[in-house]
Design a protein around this motif. Structure first.
Motif, PDB file in Angstrom:
ATOM      1  N   SER A 221       0.837  -1.197   0.000  1.00 24.96           N
ATOM      2  CA  SER A 221       0.000   0.000   0.000  1.00 24.96           C
ATOM      3  C   SER A 221       0.877   1.254   0.000  1.00 24.96           C
ATOM      4  CB  SER A 221      -0.905  -0.015   1.235  1.00 24.96           C
ATOM      5  OG  SER A 221      -0.132   0.212   2.401  1.00 24.96           O
ATOM      6  N   GLU A 222       0.259   2.396   0.276  1.00 23.97           N
ATOM      7  CA  GLU A 222       1.007   3.641   0.407  1.00 23.97           C
ATOM      8  C   GLU A 222       1.849   3.662   1.678  1.00 23.97           C
ATOM      9  OE1 GLU A 222      -0.213   6.923  -2.301  1.00 23.97           O
ATOM     10  OE2 GLU A 222       1.181   5.243  -2.333  1.00 23.97           O
ATOM     11  N   ILE A 223       1.591   2.736   2.584  1.00 22.98           N
ATOM     12  CA  ILE A 223       2.328   2.652   3.849  1.00 22.98           C
ATOM     13  C   ILE A 223       3.143   1.361   3.841  1.00 22.98           C
ATOM     14  CG2 ILE A 223       2.168   2.879   6.341  1.00 22.98           C
ATOM     15  CD1 ILE A 223       0.704   5.115   4.897  1.00 22.98           C
ATOM     16  N   PRO A 224       4.452   1.410   3.602  1.00 24.01           N
ATOM     17  CA  PRO A 224       5.248   0.187   3.527  1.00 24.01           C
ATOM     18  C   PRO A 224       5.298  -0.604   4.838  1.00 24.01           C
ATOM     19  CG  PRO A 224       6.409   2.027   2.516  1.00 24.01           C
ATOM     20  CD  PRO A 224       5.240   2.603   3.236  1.00 24.01           C
ATOM     21  N   ALA A 225       5.102   0.052   5.973  1.00 23.57           N
ATOM     22  CA  ALA A 225       5.217  -0.608   7.266  1.00 23.57           C
ATOM     23  C   ALA A 225       4.063  -1.582   7.502  1.00 23.57           C
ATOM     24  CB  ALA A 225       5.252   0.422   8.388  1.00 23.57           C
ATOM     25  N   ALA A 226       4.316  -2.565   8.375  1.00 24.10           N
ATOM     26  CA  ALA A 226       3.298  -3.546   8.735  1.00 24.10           C
ATOM     27  C   ALA A 226       2.325  -2.999   9.776  1.00 24.10           C
ATOM     28  CB  ALA A 226       3.961  -4.820   9.250  1.00 24.10           C
ATOM     29  N   ASP A 227       2.661  -1.890  10.391  1.00 18.60           N
ATOM     30  CA  ASP A 227       1.797  -1.250  11.372  1.00 18.60           C
ATOM     31  C   ASP A 227       2.282   0.184  11.562  1.00 18.60           C
ATOM     32  OD1 ASP A 227      -0.287  -0.984  13.125  1.00 18.60           O
ATOM     33  OD2 ASP A 227       0.730  -1.945  14.817  1.00 18.60           O
ATOM     34  N   TYR A 228       1.439   1.042  12.089  1.00 22.23           N
ATOM     35  CA  TYR A 228       1.842   2.424  12.360  1.00 22.23           C
ATOM     36  C   TYR A 228       0.858   3.053  13.328  1.00 22.23           C
ATOM     37  CZ  TYR A 228      -1.763   3.704   8.881  1.00 22.23           C
ATOM     38  OH  TYR A 228      -2.941   3.847   8.195  1.00 22.23           O
ATOM     39  N   ASP A 229       1.268   4.153  13.948  1.00 20.98           N
ATOM     40  CA  ASP A 229       0.358   4.929  14.793  1.00 20.98           C
ATOM     41  C   ASP A 229      -0.326   5.998  13.943  1.00 20.98           C
ATOM     42  OD1 ASP A 229       0.908   3.478  17.103  1.00 20.98           O
ATOM     43  OD2 ASP A 229       2.620   4.738  17.630  1.00 20.98           O
ATOM     44  N   VAL A 230       0.464   6.952  13.434  1.00 21.03           N
ATOM     45  CA  VAL A 230      -0.033   7.961  12.484  1.00 21.03           C
ATOM     46  C   VAL A 230       0.973   8.057  11.347  1.00 21.03           C
ATOM     47  CG1 VAL A 230      -0.661  10.379  12.116  1.00 21.03           C
ATOM     48  CG2 VAL A 230      -1.229   9.270  14.294  1.00 21.03           C
ATOM     49  N   ALA A 231       0.489   8.113  10.142  1.00 19.32           N
ATOM     50  CA  ALA A 231       1.363   8.248   8.970  1.00 19.32           C
ATOM     51  C   ALA A 231       0.845   9.378   8.088  1.00 19.32           C
ATOM     52  CB  ALA A 231       1.425   6.945   8.181  1.00 19.32           C
ATOM     53  N   VAL A 232       1.780  10.167   7.555  1.00 18.58           N
ATOM     54  CA  VAL A 232       1.442  11.298   6.693  1.00 18.58           C
ATOM     55  C   VAL A 232       2.254  11.176   5.407  1.00 18.58           C
ATOM     56  CG1 VAL A 232       1.435  13.805   6.443  1.00 18.58           C
ATOM     57  CG2 VAL A 232       1.005  12.779   8.692  1.00 18.58           C
ATOM     58  N   PHE A 233       1.593  11.338   4.271  1.00 22.19           N
ATOM     59  CA  PHE A 233       2.335  11.284   3.014  1.00 22.19           C
ATOM     60  C   PHE A 233       1.740  12.262   2.006  1.00 22.19           C
ATOM     61  CE2 PHE A 233      -0.919   7.962   2.739  1.00 22.19           C
ATOM     62  CZ  PHE A 233      -1.491   8.195   1.502  1.00 22.19           C
ATOM     63  N   GLU A 234       2.560  12.637   1.048  1.00 21.34           N
ATOM     64  CA  GLU A 234       2.091  13.508  -0.022  1.00 21.34           C
ATOM     65  C   GLU A 234       1.038  12.785  -0.857  1.00 21.34           C
ATOM     66  OE1 GLU A 234       5.073  15.978  -2.216  1.00 21.34           O
ATOM     67  OE2 GLU A 234       6.489  14.666  -1.163  1.00 21.34           O
ATOM     68  N   ASN A 235      -0.074  13.467  -1.087  1.00 18.80           N
ATOM     69  CA  ASN A 235      -1.155  12.886  -1.867  1.00 18.80           C
ATOM     70  C   ASN A 235      -0.668  12.529  -3.271  1.00 18.80           C
ATOM     71  OD1 ASN A 235      -3.646  12.343  -3.207  1.00 18.80           O
ATOM     72  ND2 ASN A 235      -4.706  13.674  -1.760  1.00 18.80           N
ATOM     73  N   ARG A 236      -1.043  11.344  -3.716  1.00 14.73           N
ATOM     74  CA  ARG A 236      -0.647  10.913  -5.061  1.00 14.73           C
ATOM     75  C   ARG A 236      -1.426  11.667  -6.134  1.00 14.73           C
ATOM     76  NH1 ARG A 236      -0.506   4.540  -6.988  1.00 14.73           N
ATOM     77  NH2 ARG A 236       0.708   4.846  -8.903  1.00 14.73           N
ATOM     78  N   PHE A 237      -2.584  12.204  -5.747  1.00 16.02           N
ATOM     79  CA  PHE A 237      -3.416  12.960  -6.688  1.00 16.02           C
ATOM     80  C   PHE A 237      -3.724  14.322  -6.062  1.00 16.02           C
ATOM     81  CE2 PHE A 237      -4.317   8.426  -7.142  1.00 16.02           C
ATOM     82  CZ  PHE A 237      -4.059   8.225  -8.499  1.00 16.02           C
ATOM     83  N   PRO A 238      -2.718  15.173  -5.929  1.00 14.60           N
ATOM     84  CA  PRO A 238      -2.908  16.418  -5.184  1.00 14.60           C
ATOM     85  C   PRO A 238      -3.644  17.487  -5.987  1.00 14.60           C
ATOM     86  CG  PRO A 238      -0.694  16.339  -6.084  1.00 14.60           C
ATOM     87  CD  PRO A 238      -1.338  15.012  -6.411  1.00 14.60           C
ATOM     88  N   SER A 239      -4.435  18.291  -5.257  1.00 12.90           N
ATOM     89  CA  SER A 239      -5.067  19.450  -5.883  1.00 12.90           C
ATOM     90  C   SER A 239      -4.049  20.558  -6.111  1.00 12.90           C
ATOM     91  CB  SER A 239      -6.207  19.969  -5.001  1.00 12.90           C
ATOM     92  OG  SER A 239      -7.180  18.972  -4.797  1.00 12.90           O
ATOM     93  N   LEU A 240      -3.081  20.647  -5.212  1.00 15.74           N
ATOM     94  CA  LEU A 240      -2.034  21.664  -5.287  1.00 15.74           C
ATOM     95  C   LEU A 240      -0.689  20.970  -5.201  1.00 15.74           C
ATOM     96  CD1 LEU A 240      -3.688  24.067  -2.707  1.00 15.74           C
ATOM     97  CD2 LEU A 240      -3.524  24.510  -5.168  1.00 15.74           C
ATOM     98  N   THR A 241       0.265  21.402  -6.009  1.00 18.05           N
ATOM     99  CA  THR A 241       1.559  20.736  -6.003  1.00 18.05           C
ATOM    100  C   THR A 241       2.627  21.659  -6.569  1.00 18.05           C
ATOM    101  OG1 THR A 241       2.780  18.779  -6.772  1.00 18.05           O
ATOM    102  CG2 THR A 241       1.183  19.709  -8.292  1.00 18.05           C
ATOM    103  N   GLY A 242       3.856  21.482  -6.086  1.00 19.70           N
ATOM    104  CA  GLY A 242       4.983  22.216  -6.651  1.00 19.70           C
ATOM    105  C   GLY A 242       5.262  23.530  -5.971  1.00 19.70           C
ATOM    106  N   GLY A 243       6.291  24.196  -6.455  1.00 15.17           N
ATOM    107  CA  GLY A 243       6.728  25.471  -5.900  1.00 15.17           C
ATOM    108  C   GLY A 243       5.895  26.625  -6.404  1.00 15.17           C
ATOM    109  N   PRO A 244       6.162  27.819  -5.892  1.00 18.54           N
ATOM    110  CA  PRO A 244       5.364  28.993  -6.265  1.00 18.54           C
ATOM    111  C   PRO A 244       5.568  29.379  -7.720  1.00 18.54           C
ATOM    112  CG  PRO A 244       7.294  29.666  -5.020  1.00 18.54           C
ATOM    113  CD  PRO A 244       7.254  28.162  -4.969  1.00 18.54           C
ATOM    114  N   GLY A 245       4.499  29.861  -8.332  1.00 19.31           N
ATOM    115  CA  GLY A 245       4.592  30.334  -9.701  1.00 19.31           C
ATOM    116  C   GLY A 245       5.037  31.779  -9.735  1.00 19.31           C
ATOM    117  N   PRO A 246       5.320  32.294 -10.898  1.00 22.87           N
ATOM    118  CA  PRO A 246       5.758  33.687 -11.010  1.00 22.87           C
ATOM    119  C   PRO A 246       4.642  34.660 -10.647  1.00 22.87           C
ATOM    120  CG  PRO A 246       5.320  32.752 -13.181  1.00 22.87           C
ATOM    121  CD  PRO A 246       5.234  31.620 -12.209  1.00 22.87           C
TER     122      PRO A 246
END
Length: 364
Positions: free
Chosen positions: A81-106
């Protein structure tokens, strides 16, 4: 809290937050993923004076997978899955389908174009509250709920420092009725490259109130609600929760720390320590309203934090807004013509009645 940062196979960041300091995270994502290629843009709406995000790549996001194919559950032999570990308490990851992404535009220089458009700079993260697929936030222990609060604080601190980010929004959508496409208990964090329209309206109202009275609008609202008392649901030492006088939603609660602060980073230890007890109590009351194990109460919960604008931070008050679109058992509140077309809400449940019902369903 122990924090461990790693990378998924396609380069996205994954952060584990563990309650125990002795946990070692060495799992590697074995999936043959290509680097993510996403693009979004924000377009300016002249008539509403606000930005709209255009993110066509999100059409391909995961949609109601079977429970044994949930991408937010821990990985196991034969299914990664998106979490390689066999267990976790809380996990945070960058959305694979983000509404916003990347650095600032001009930034726009000189003449503003007829159709102002900028890259959809920012960041969208997924926050997995627990590894238990069948749980909900309300099922967490106070210790685990405090860990989630610490995660929100940590992510707010990190995302606020990203170039171009102006406001951070931590929120949870629960229930298919809300539009949730993954059943696993999780929330999201959006780091916006602008101040959101909702916050702009609140800060404009606060500025006008300051000019008119010389006082802080949020302080006055809390004082009025506390003195009236008819819509107060929880009045704790460091937090107060109430149904607002002009609630938009059938059952809507606003939760404020009694000491006004602009964002999660400014909460003191006393408020942080008491938050899990108060918030878990509110969520469980929502479930007791008309939810069942098979059909839990759908809701949206979100932290309203000050944008990174000095003048606004001085006036803004951190608070959490929690509401359900269910107006009674088996019936939903839909946004129809008046609400969707003109932004004029029509509430079927008097706020005083909603507050009374939420007090009635408190734990004996």
């Amino acid at each position: 809290m122990k924090k461990t940062t790693t990378r998924l196979a396609d380069g996205r960041e994954l952060v584990y937050y563990d309650l125990r300091d002795d946990v070692v995270r060495e799992e590697v994502d074995p999936r043959p993923l290509e680097s993510t290629a996403t693009s979004s843009e924000i377009r300016y709406d002249w008539l509403r004076d606000e930005w709209v995000v255009i993110a066509s790549h999100r059409q391909a996001r995961t949609y109601h997978p079977p429970a044994d194919e949930c991408p937010l559950c821990p990985s196991r032999e034969g299914r990664h899955s998106e979490i390689p570990a066999a267990d976790y308490d809380v996990a945070v990851f960058e959305n694979r389908f983000p509404s916003l992404t990347g650095g600032p535009g001009p930034a726009f220089g000189g003449e503003v174009p007829d159709f102002p458009t900028r890259p959809g700079a920012g960041r969208c993260e997924v926050v997995c509250f627990t590894s238990d697929h069948d749980a909900s936030f309300a099922d967490l222990t106070p210790e685990h709920a405090r860990l989630v609060l610490d995660v929100w604080i940590d992510r707010t601190a990190e995302l606020s420092q990203l170039p171009g980010v102006e406001q951070v929004f931590c929120f949870e959508n629960r229930g298919k009725e809300i539009g949730v496409t993954l059943g696993h208990p999780h929330g999201q964090i959006y780091a916006y490259p602008f101040t959101t329209p909702r916050t702009q309206r609140m800060t404009a109202a606060a500025a006008a109130h300051r000019a008119r009275t010389g006082r802080n609008l949020f302080d006055d609202v809390l004082a009025l609600e506390a003195r009236d008392g008819g819509r107060v649901v929880v009045d704790a030492e460091h937090w107060i929760a109430f149904v607002p006088h002009a609630a938009h939603w059938p059952y809507e609660v606003h939760l404020y720390p009694k000491r006004r602060v602009p964002d999660l980073l400014a909460l003191d230890e006393a408020a942080c320590a008491q938050f899990p007890l108060v918030y878990l109590d509110l969520l469980r009351r929502f479930d007791r309203l008309f939810g069942t194990d098979a059909d839990p109460t759908p809701y949206i919960a979100g932290w309203h934090q000050s944008p990174n604008v000095p003048d606004i931070r001085e006036e803004f008050a951190l608070h959490l807004e929690l509401f359900t679109i269910r107006r009674t058992s088996g019936k939903l509140k839909f946004l129809a013509g008046s609400e969707s077309g003109m932004s004029v809400f029509i509430n079927d449940v008097p706020p005083e009645a909603a507050a009374n019902r939420l007090r009635e369903v408190a734990t004996p």
